[in-house]
Scaffold this motif. Sequence first.
Motif, PDB file in Angstrom:
ATOM      1  N   ALA A  74      31.190  41.638  37.487  1.00 11.29           N
ATOM      2  CA  ALA A  74      31.532  42.887  36.800  1.00 11.29           C
ATOM      3  C   ALA A  74      33.012  42.966  36.445  1.00 11.29           C
ATOM      4  O   ALA A  74      33.406  43.804  35.642  1.00 11.29           O
ATOM      5  N   VAL A  75      33.845  42.098  37.037  1.00 15.48           N
ATOM      6  CA  VAL A  75      35.294  42.189  36.831  1.00 15.48           C
ATOM      7  C   VAL A  75      35.696  42.035  35.358  1.00 15.48           C
ATOM      8  O   VAL A  75      36.510  42.818  34.857  1.00 15.48           O
ATOM      9  N   PRO A  76      35.181  41.039  34.612  1.00 19.38           N
ATOM     10  CA  PRO A  76      35.596  40.921  33.204  1.00 19.38           C
ATOM     11  C   PRO A  76      35.320  42.187  32.396  1.00 19.38           C
ATOM     12  O   PRO A  76      36.144  42.587  31.571  1.00 19.38           O
ATOM     13  N   ALA A  77      34.162  42.821  32.635  1.00 20.17           N
ATOM     14  CA  ALA A  77      33.842  44.045  31.902  1.00 20.17           C
ATOM     15  C   ALA A  77      34.800  45.164  32.281  1.00 20.17           C
ATOM     16  O   ALA A  77      35.216  45.963  31.430  1.00 20.17           O
ATOM     17  N   TYR A  78      35.167  45.215  33.555  1.00 18.61           N
ATOM     18  CA  TYR A  78      36.116  46.246  33.985  1.00 18.61           C
ATOM     19  C   TYR A  78      37.501  45.995  33.378  1.00 18.61           C
ATOM     20  O   TYR A  78      38.187  46.937  32.937  1.00 18.61           O
ATOM     21  N   LYS A  79      37.915  44.734  33.305  1.00 23.49           N
ATOM     22  CA  LYS A  79      39.204  44.412  32.696  1.00 23.49           C
ATOM     23  C   LYS A  79      39.202  44.753  31.208  1.00 23.49           C
ATOM     24  O   LYS A  79      40.215  45.223  30.665  1.00 23.49           O
ATOM     25  N   ALA A  80      38.074  44.543  30.559  1.00 30.52           N
ATOM     26  CA  ALA A  80      37.969  44.921  29.147  1.00 30.52           C
ATOM     27  C   ALA A  80      38.062  46.436  28.988  1.00 30.52           C
ATOM     28  O   ALA A  80      38.678  46.947  28.037  1.00 30.52           O
ATOM     29  N   PHE A  81      37.461  47.162  29.926  1.00 28.63           N
ATOM     30  CA  PHE A  81      37.544  48.623  29.913  1.00 28.63           C
ATOM     31  C   PHE A  81      39.000  49.076  30.036  1.00 28.63           C
ATOM     32  O   PHE A  81      39.454  49.959  29.312  1.00 28.63           O
ATOM     33  N   VAL A 121      40.623  37.071  40.372  1.00 30.21           N
ATOM     34  CA  VAL A 121      40.436  37.553  38.998  1.00 30.21           C
ATOM     35  C   VAL A 121      40.553  39.071  38.882  1.00 30.21           C
ATOM     36  O   VAL A 121      40.684  39.596  37.777  1.00 30.21           O
ATOM     37  N   TYR A 122      40.519  39.788  40.012  1.00 28.71           N
ATOM     38  CA  TYR A 122      40.552  41.248  39.941  1.00 28.71           C
ATOM     39  C   TYR A 122      41.941  41.713  39.505  1.00 28.71           C
ATOM     40  O   TYR A 122      42.962  41.166  39.944  1.00 28.71           O
ATOM     41  N   PRO A 123      42.052  42.728  38.635  1.00 25.59           N
ATOM     42  CA  PRO A 123      43.359  43.220  38.163  1.00 25.59           C
ATOM     43  C   PRO A 123      44.095  43.987  39.259  1.00 25.59           C
ATOM     44  O   PRO A 123      43.980  45.206  39.363  1.00 25.59           O
ATOM     45  N   ARG A 124      44.847  43.292  40.074  1.00 30.07           N
ATOM     46  CA  ARG A 124      45.472  43.889  41.255  1.00 30.07           C
ATOM     47  C   ARG A 124      46.799  44.571  40.918  1.00 30.07           C
ATOM     48  O   ARG A 124      47.439  44.284  39.922  1.00 30.07           O
ATOM     49  N   THR A 125      47.200  45.469  41.839  1.00 30.67           N
ATOM     50  CA  THR A 125      48.526  46.078  41.807  1.00 30.67           C
ATOM     51  C   THR A 125      49.176  45.818  43.165  1.00 30.67           C
ATOM     52  O   THR A 125      48.472  45.532  44.145  1.00 30.67           O
ATOM     53  N   LYS A 130      41.857  51.081  27.365  1.00 28.91           N
ATOM     54  CA  LYS A 130      42.505  52.341  27.751  1.00 28.91           C
ATOM     55  C   LYS A 130      43.820  52.000  28.461  1.00 28.91           C
ATOM     56  O   LYS A 130      43.889  52.028  29.694  1.00 28.91           O
ATOM     57  N   PRO A 131      44.872  51.676  27.700  1.00 30.66           N
ATOM     58  CA  PRO A 131      46.135  51.210  28.295  1.00 30.66           C
ATOM     59  C   PRO A 131      46.755  52.181  29.287  1.00 30.66           C
ATOM     60  O   PRO A 131      47.453  51.765  30.207  1.00 30.66           O
ATOM     61  N   ASP A 132      46.524  53.476  29.124  1.00 25.60           N
ATOM     62  CA  ASP A 132      47.125  54.465  30.015  1.00 25.60           C
ATOM     63  C   ASP A 132      46.265  54.753  31.238  1.00 25.60           C
ATOM     64  O   ASP A 132      46.623  55.583  32.082  1.00 25.60           O
ATOM     65  N   HIS A 133      45.134  54.100  31.345  1.00 24.82           N
ATOM     66  CA  HIS A 133      44.221  54.369  32.456  1.00 24.82           C
ATOM     67  C   HIS A 133      44.670  53.614  33.705  1.00 24.82           C
ATOM     68  O   HIS A 133      44.951  52.422  33.649  1.00 24.82           O
ATOM     69  N   PRO A 134      44.766  54.301  34.867  1.00 28.12           N
ATOM     70  CA  PRO A 134      45.195  53.605  36.094  1.00 28.12           C
ATOM     71  C   PRO A 134      44.144  52.611  36.573  1.00 28.12           C
ATOM     72  O   PRO A 134      42.943  52.827  36.401  1.00 28.12           O
ATOM     73  N   THR A 135      44.604  51.534  37.175  1.00 23.04           N
ATOM     74  CA  THR A 135      43.697  50.529  37.748  1.00 23.04           C
ATOM     75  C   THR A 135      43.187  51.017  39.090  1.00 23.04           C
ATOM     76  O   THR A 135      43.973  51.413  39.950  1.00 23.04           O
ATOM     77  N   MET A 136      41.873  50.983  39.265  1.00 24.61           N
ATOM     78  CA  MET A 136      41.332  51.445  40.545  1.00 24.61           C
ATOM     79  C   MET A 136      41.573  50.398  41.635  1.00 24.61           C
ATOM     80  O   MET A 136      41.622  49.195  41.367  1.00 24.61           O
ATOM     81  N   HIS A 137      41.726  50.872  42.845  1.00 27.14           N
ATOM     82  CA  HIS A 137      41.933  49.991  43.990  1.00 27.14           C
ATOM     83  C   HIS A 137      40.692  49.115  44.174  1.00 27.14           C
ATOM     84  O   HIS A 137      39.563  49.565  44.000  1.00 27.14           O
ATOM     85  N   ALA A 138      40.906  47.863  44.512  1.00 22.14           N
ATOM     86  CA  ALA A 138      39.771  46.952  44.717  1.00 22.14           C
ATOM     87  C   ALA A 138      38.831  47.480  45.794  1.00 22.14           C
ATOM     88  O   ALA A 138      37.615  47.281  45.739  1.00 22.14           O
ATOM     89  N   THR A 139      39.383  48.167  46.805  1.00 21.76           N
ATOM     90  CA  THR A 139      38.546  48.739  47.867  1.00 21.76           C
ATOM     91  C   THR A 139      37.589  49.777  47.289  1.00 21.76           C
ATOM     92  O   THR A 139      36.414  49.828  47.664  1.00 21.76           O
ATOM     93  N   GLU A 164      35.534  32.100  50.775  1.00 19.64           N
ATOM     94  CA  GLU A 164      35.798  31.476  49.478  1.00 19.64           C
ATOM     95  C   GLU A 164      35.345  32.380  48.342  1.00 19.64           C
ATOM     96  O   GLU A 164      36.020  32.506  47.312  1.00 19.64           O
ATOM     97  N   ALA A 165      34.185  33.051  48.527  1.00 21.85           N
ATOM     98  CA  ALA A 165      33.667  33.932  47.479  1.00 21.85           C
ATOM     99  C   ALA A 165      34.596  35.130  47.262  1.00 21.85           C
ATOM    100  O   ALA A 165      34.841  35.541  46.124  1.00 21.85           O
ATOM    101  N   PHE A 166      35.110  35.675  48.366  1.00 23.23           N
ATOM    102  CA  PHE A 166      36.022  36.814  48.218  1.00 23.23           C
ATOM    103  C   PHE A 166      37.323  36.383  47.550  1.00 23.23           C
ATOM    104  O   PHE A 166      37.871  37.114  46.712  1.00 23.23           O
ATOM    105  N   GLU A 167      37.844  35.224  47.916  1.00 21.25           N
ATOM    106  CA  GLU A 167      39.076  34.723  47.297  1.00 21.25           C
ATOM    107  C   GLU A 167      38.893  34.576  45.784  1.00 21.25           C
ATOM    108  O   GLU A 167      39.807  34.868  45.005  1.00 21.25           O
ATOM    109  N   ALA A 168      37.706  34.129  45.381  1.00 14.74           N
ATOM    110  CA  ALA A 168      37.448  33.975  43.946  1.00 14.74           C
ATOM    111  C   ALA A 168      37.452  35.330  43.245  1.00 14.74           C
ATOM    112  O   ALA A 168      37.979  35.474  42.130  1.00 14.74           O
TER     113      ALA A 168
END
Length: 303
Positions: A207-214, A177-181, A218-227, A169-173
């Motif tokens: 930490a996810v909200p802060a990363y999404k704000a980052f 919210v993680y910015p996935r591709t 930086k609109p041109d910055h690639p999203t890092m893989h969740a792994t 359940e914790a991982f699903e949560a």
Amino acid sequence: MAQFPAFPLWTDAYLADTGHLTTIEHGAYMLLLMTMWRSGGSLPNDDKQLARYARMTAAQWARIKPTMMPFFRASPDSITQGRLTDELVAVRQKRAKQSDNARAKWRKNRDIRHADAYATDPHSHIPNGCHLDASQTLNLKEEDKSSSLLSETGSDRQRKSKSPARYSEAFEAFWEVYPRTPNMSKSKAMDGWKKLTEDERTACHRAVPAYKAFLASKPDHPTMHATTFINERRFEGFVASGDPTSTAVDDARWMTRLNYARTSRIWDFARWGPCPGSDGCLVPASLLQAGDGDGWTKYEVAA
């Protein structure tokens, strides 16, 4: 020949992590990774040697070293890379398993050949002076068949019948919210999640909200893989100041970072938070020395 000549490259994670590199820096990084793979997972922490591996002069290496070193884990004697180490361990385990299976199959086939030879040759002699009759031969083959089902073939069938991976359940949560591709592997992210402590999982999620704000800044910055976010502990750089989960980083890890920064005068702002001497610094005050942070470059590693 190298022990493991096939070097695995997860292109989605690589491109997400190295979007800020120049073409020359890409070449140097790949040469270092391939040499590290052929060398058993580590390279000497020596600038002269690293420059040679990267096919560069000492001056060229000195210019790109601040960009290269945050990708590696450095000790006084050697450097390693987290993902490469994990892949090397997995390849070694697979190689050992294949070797064990091959030996077991050879022994089984040898025993069947010997049993058939005794059963069909009327002049063959078995210790104790007795021969295998047809029913005994049949029983032997049935036993071999049953044994094989319990070993190689049986294990293969058992693996195929496994139920789909179940996520906590914790991982699903976190995943929600993680910015996935589209190319992100949920199961690989879950494998890394299982290795975290409860406090670390909480820190990762917060930490996810802060990363999404980052990313938004930086609109041109690639999203890092969740792994990568999980396995390489990138979430640590996005844990908010004052968040109780920031204590997930122990003193030994902070000392490793401080020793690197004191030598290189570079602070990995994106992963470690504000530099010593700056507001919101996450380093325990008991580990800091006079002058820490003075003149250090605040370098943001690409996600």
